[in-house]
Design a protein around this motif. Structure first.
Motif, short mmCIF file in Angstrom:
data_model
loop_
_atom_site.label_atom_id
_atom_site.label_comp_id
_atom_site.label_asym_id
_atom_site.label_seq_id
_atom_site.Cartn_x
_atom_site.Cartn_y
_atom_site.Cartn_z
N PRO A 118 -11.62 -5.26 -4.77
CA PRO A 118 -10.56 -5.38 -5.78
C PRO A 118 -9.18 -5.59 -5.17
O PRO A 118 -8.38 -6.40 -5.67
N LEU A 121 -8.87 -9.21 -3.84
CA LEU A 121 -8.72 -10.19 -4.91
C LEU A 121 -7.26 -10.24 -5.39
O LEU A 121 -6.69 -11.32 -5.56
N VAL A 122 -6.67 -9.07 -5.59
CA VAL A 122 -5.27 -9.01 -6.03
C VAL A 122 -4.36 -9.61 -4.97
O VAL A 122 -3.45 -10.39 -5.28
N VAL A 142 -3.90 -7.36 -12.16
CA VAL A 142 -5.14 -6.69 -12.56
C VAL A 142 -5.38 -6.85 -14.05
O VAL A 142 -6.48 -7.21 -14.49
N THR A 145 -6.21 -10.48 -15.00
CA THR A 145 -7.52 -10.88 -14.49
C THR A 145 -8.63 -10.29 -15.35
O THR A 145 -9.57 -10.99 -15.75
N VAL A 146 -8.53 -9.00 -15.65
CA VAL A 146 -9.55 -8.33 -16.46
C VAL A 146 -9.58 -8.89 -17.88
O VAL A 146 -10.65 -9.10 -18.46
N MET A 154 -13.01 -8.21 -11.06
CA MET A 154 -12.36 -7.52 -9.94
C MET A 154 -13.27 -7.45 -8.73
O MET A 154 -12.82 -7.20 -7.61
N TYR A 155 -14.56 -7.67 -8.96
CA TYR A 155 -15.51 -7.70 -7.84
C TYR A 155 -16.02 -9.11 -7.57
O TYR A 155 -17.07 -9.30 -6.97
N GLN A 225 -12.61 -15.90 -4.46
CA GLN A 225 -11.78 -14.96 -5.21
C GLN A 225 -10.60 -15.62 -5.89
O GLN A 225 -10.05 -15.08 -6.84
#
Length: 294
Positions: A118, A121-122, A142, A145-146, A154-155, A225
């Motif tokens: 996570p 990715l950020v 975050v 993205t979610v 996030m994964y 990612q």
């Protein structure tokens, strides 16, 4: 005689201190974006970023790696020591061996990956020129993205991250064992300076070898990612090994090592710093009365 490892909590704490120390000593460097031909090299990258976007751009997204280093490095060393105990018991071996050092490192890398993904990715989305303007910071990245791609986003890139960390840690800890075996034996209690030199040398070589092994997976991971999932369409980069094949076919083998120089200049000596600090903190815990695992 190899000293028995301390309990997990001490290994975790020492790894956390080592991780933060590495970030403070080995400053993060901006790196070219995969597939981006705008930069001709590391020096050109720095020059143009500072000229066109200001010095602060070099540190965009730095909060994420700083937040990541403590749990990441803590997990790396704690998992390596814990898995080492597990494998020695499993195979009935009293002392570490070269094959066990590689196996233990690889398993520790796989464990570390679940903590890292996570944050990575950020960091990648905040540092990428094409997507950085979409986000106002870590939390905003975050949330967006979610909201757009779902919680599992996030994964995104977990599989490629697993390969990246398995290869780096296997090379890192495997080299540390081998280099220490080849260097003159020292008594860390009587020859602290030479012991630190041995740790730094073996760690730096391990960091360099690990970086050589895992850079192609790092390139693929970044592309995976940084590719938002869109309903109804398959992303160009989805899985690690097919992604490697795509990059080699379209851009050639050299593309797998884009950004290698700034990375190895950080992770080579950074590997030495990590081992020196980790060993120093563990020794301090022992002096303070921490008892080893039975």
């Amino acid at each position: 005689m190899t000293e028995k490892p301390l309990p997990f909590v001490y290994q975790f704490a020492a790894g956390a201190v080592a991780g933060v120390s590495e970030i403070l000593i080995i400053q993060l460097q901006g790196k070219p974006i995969p597939g981006q031909d705008y930069y001709t090299g590391m020096a050109d990258c720095f020059k143009k970023i500072v000229k066109n976007e200001g010095p602060s751009r070099l540190y965009r997204g730095i909060a994420a790696p700083i937040m990541m280093e403590a749990p990441k490095r803590a997990t790396k060393f704690a998992a390596n020591d814990s898995w080492g105990v597990f494998y020695r018991r499993l195979f009935g071996v009293e002392k570490p061996t070269q094959p066990l050092a590689i196996l233990t490192g690889a398993t520790a890398g796989a464990t570390e990956s679940f903590v890292v993904v996570p944050f990575e990715l950020v960091k990648i989305r905040l540092q990428d020129r094409s997507s950085a303007g979409k986000y106002n910071g870590i939390v905003d990245c975050v949330v967006k993205t979610v909201k757009a791609e779902g919680p599992l986003a996030m994964y995104n890139g977990l599989e490629s991250t697993l390969w990246r960390h398995i290869l780096w840690n296997a090379g890192y800890f495997g080299c540390i064992f081998q280099v220490k075996a080849l260097m003159p034996k020292v008594d860390p209690k009587k020859e602290k300076g030479r012991a630190m030199f041995t740790d730094f040398t073996s760690g730096a070589i391990g960091g360099t070898v690990g970086t050589i092994l895992n850079t192609p997976m790092d390139v693929v991971k970044s592309r995976i990612q940084n590719s938002p999932k869109v309903a109804g369409s398959a992303p160009k980069y989805n899985w690690a090994w097919p992604g490697l094949g795509t990059i080699m076919k379209e851009e050639g083998f050299a593309a797998l090592y884009k950004g290698f120089l700034p990375k190895v200049l950080r992770l080579g000596p950074g590997g030495g710093v990590l081992l020196v600090v980790y060993t120093g903190v563990i020794d301090w815990f022992r002096k303070m009365g921490a008892q080893p695992v039975a």
